[in-house]
Scaffold this motif. Structure first.
Motif, PDB file in Angstrom:
ATOM      1  N   ASP A 167       0.861  -1.186   0.000  1.00 51.93           N
ATOM      2  CA  ASP A 167       0.000   0.000   0.000  1.00 51.93           C
ATOM      3  C   ASP A 167       0.891   1.226   0.000  1.00 51.93           C
ATOM      4  O   ASP A 167       1.823   1.331   0.801  1.00 51.93           O
ATOM      5  N   ASP A 168       0.620   2.155  -0.921  1.00 54.10           N
ATOM      6  CA  ASP A 168       1.359   3.417  -0.955  1.00 54.10           C
ATOM      7  C   ASP A 168       0.413   4.621  -0.921  1.00 54.10           C
ATOM      8  O   ASP A 168       0.787   5.711  -1.328  1.00 54.10           O
ATOM      9  N   MET A 169      -0.810   4.391  -0.448  1.00 52.94           N
ATOM     10  CA  MET A 169      -1.788   5.471  -0.301  1.00 52.94           C
ATOM     11  C   MET A 169      -2.082   6.164  -1.627  1.00 52.94           C
ATOM     12  O   MET A 169      -2.445   7.338  -1.650  1.00 52.94           O
ATOM     13  N   ARG A 170      -1.954   5.452  -2.739  1.00 53.92           N
ATOM     14  CA  ARG A 170      -2.144   6.097  -4.040  1.00 53.92           C
ATOM     15  C   ARG A 170      -3.567   6.601  -4.245  1.00 53.92           C
ATOM     16  O   ARG A 170      -3.789   7.507  -5.055  1.00 53.92           O
ATOM     17  N   GLU A 171      -4.515   6.041  -3.511  1.00 52.66           N
ATOM     18  CA  GLU A 171      -5.896   6.500  -3.635  1.00 52.66           C
ATOM     19  C   GLU A 171      -6.251   7.540  -2.577  1.00 52.66           C
ATOM     20  O   GLU A 171      -7.369   8.054  -2.563  1.00 52.66           O
ATOM     21  N   ARG A 172      -5.308   7.845  -1.698  1.00 49.42           N
ATOM     22  CA  ARG A 172      -5.563   8.830  -0.648  1.00 49.42           C
ATOM     23  C   ARG A 172      -4.289   9.622  -0.324  1.00 49.42           C
ATOM     24  O   ARG A 172      -3.925   9.783   0.850  1.00 49.42           O
ATOM     25  N   PRO A 173      -3.598  10.146  -1.336  1.00 53.49           N
ATOM     26  CA  PRO A 173      -2.345  10.867  -1.082  1.00 53.49           C
ATOM     27  C   PRO A 173      -2.590  12.217  -0.422  1.00 53.49           C
ATOM     28  O   PRO A 173      -3.693  12.771  -0.494  1.00 53.49           O
ATOM     29  N   PHE A 174      -1.560  12.740   0.201  1.00 49.47           N
ATOM     30  CA  PHE A 174      -1.598  14.092   0.742  1.00 49.47           C
ATOM     31  C   PHE A 174      -1.227  15.062  -0.380  1.00 49.47           C
ATOM     32  O   PHE A 174      -0.199  14.897  -1.032  1.00 49.47           O
ATOM     33  N   LEU A 175      -2.049  16.067  -0.576  1.00 46.72           N
ATOM     34  CA  LEU A 175      -1.805  17.085  -1.593  1.00 46.72           C
ATOM     35  C   LEU A 175      -1.873  18.470  -0.963  1.00 46.72           C
ATOM     36  O   LEU A 175      -2.546  18.669   0.048  1.00 46.72           O
ATOM     37  N   GLY A 176      -1.170  19.419  -1.572  1.00 50.71           N
ATOM     38  CA  GLY A 176      -1.203  20.777  -1.054  1.00 50.71           C
ATOM     39  C   GLY A 176      -0.438  20.894   0.253  1.00 50.71           C
ATOM     40  O   GLY A 176       0.610  20.284   0.436  1.00 50.71           O
ATOM     41  N   SER A 177      -0.990  21.667   1.182  1.00 52.76           N
ATOM     42  CA  SER A 177      -0.345  21.903   2.475  1.00 52.76           C
ATOM     43  C   SER A 177      -1.251  21.401   3.595  1.00 52.76           C
ATOM     44  O   SER A 177      -2.428  21.757   3.652  1.00 52.76           O
ATOM     45  N   MET A 178      -0.692  20.560   4.461  1.00 51.62           N
ATOM     46  CA  MET A 178      -1.440  20.005   5.586  1.00 51.62           C
ATOM     47  C   MET A 178      -0.562  20.021   6.826  1.00 51.62           C
ATOM     48  O   MET A 178       0.647  19.808   6.742  1.00 51.62           O
ATOM     49  N   GLU A 179      -1.181  20.275   7.972  1.00 52.08           N
ATOM     50  CA  GLU A 179      -0.456  20.195   9.235  1.00 52.08           C
ATOM     51  C   GLU A 179      -0.281  18.726   9.621  1.00 52.08           C
ATOM     52  O   GLU A 179      -0.765  17.829   8.944  1.00 52.08           O
TER      53      GLU A 179
END
Length: 206
Positions: free
Chosen positions: A129-141
């Protein structure tokens, strides 16, 4: 003749699928040097790690005093970069394990994520699993993320890390690996989806 044509098409499709899977795995390792400031025990890799930098950040952390980071250094970064570790699967065979970490991102364009892979003795992925369906995008804390995989009896090695695709920067901190029960669902993207034998939710009320 028709049979040979069908077999050829099947072989091409299988090869394309294998290539699609392999290109998302860490492919190129970078020779480690002291001036790289990499965290102890971690390896830099990816499909194109030379478009990125990695290291330890003493100014940013989820808790404690430091974290690790990946950052694009090219105006048009290609592929992805990862910081990763591997360890033997002996203590986890026939168990379900959860990888947990905190991630923070800044201006990520292509995706940042946690990943984990279970390999057999010849390096074939058994779970991934590499979180390809739920990646982090933009800016997040700082956000906690989990990956849950089953470790089959024939497993030999467990690899894990975090990765960055495209522009931006991602930090990681407070990683843990734990065994969990079967009540915790797996996030394995290699598992075949359950066959469906009848239509469902035809009135869109579910």
């Amino acid at each position: 003749m028709k049979c040979k044509f069908v077999i050829t098409i099947v072989v091409i499709l299988l090869a394309a699928n294998l290539y699609s899977q392999q290109r998302d795995y860490p492919l190129v390792s970078v020779p480690q040097t002291k001036d790289m400031n990499l965290p102890e025990g971690w390896i830099l890799g990816g499909s194109n790690p030379h478009d990125y930098s990695a290291g330890v950040d003493l100014q940013e952390s989820q808790s404690g005093f430091s974290s690790a980071y990946l950052k694009s250094i090219s105006s048009k970064p290609v592929g992805f970069v990862t910081l990763m570790q591997t360890f033997k699967a002996n203590n986890y065979r026939s168990q379900r394990i959860k990888l947990t970490a905190f991630l923070k991102t800044r201006f990520v364009s292509g995706g940042a994520s946690l990943w984990m892979r279970i390999n057999d003795a010849v390096g074939k992925p058994l779970a991934f699993d590499d979180m390809r369906e739920r990646p982090f995008l933009g800016s997040m804390e700082w956000t906690s993320v989990d990956i849950v995989l089953d470790v089959p009896p024939m497993s030999d090695e467990i690899a894990f890390g975090f990765l960055l695709r495209g522009k931006g920067q991602v930090w990681i901190d407070n990683i843990s690996v734990s065994m969990v029960g079967e009540d915790v669902p797996v996030t394995d993207i290699l598992k075949t989806k359950t066959d469906v034998y009848s239509p469902k939710n035809l009135d869109f009320e579910e």
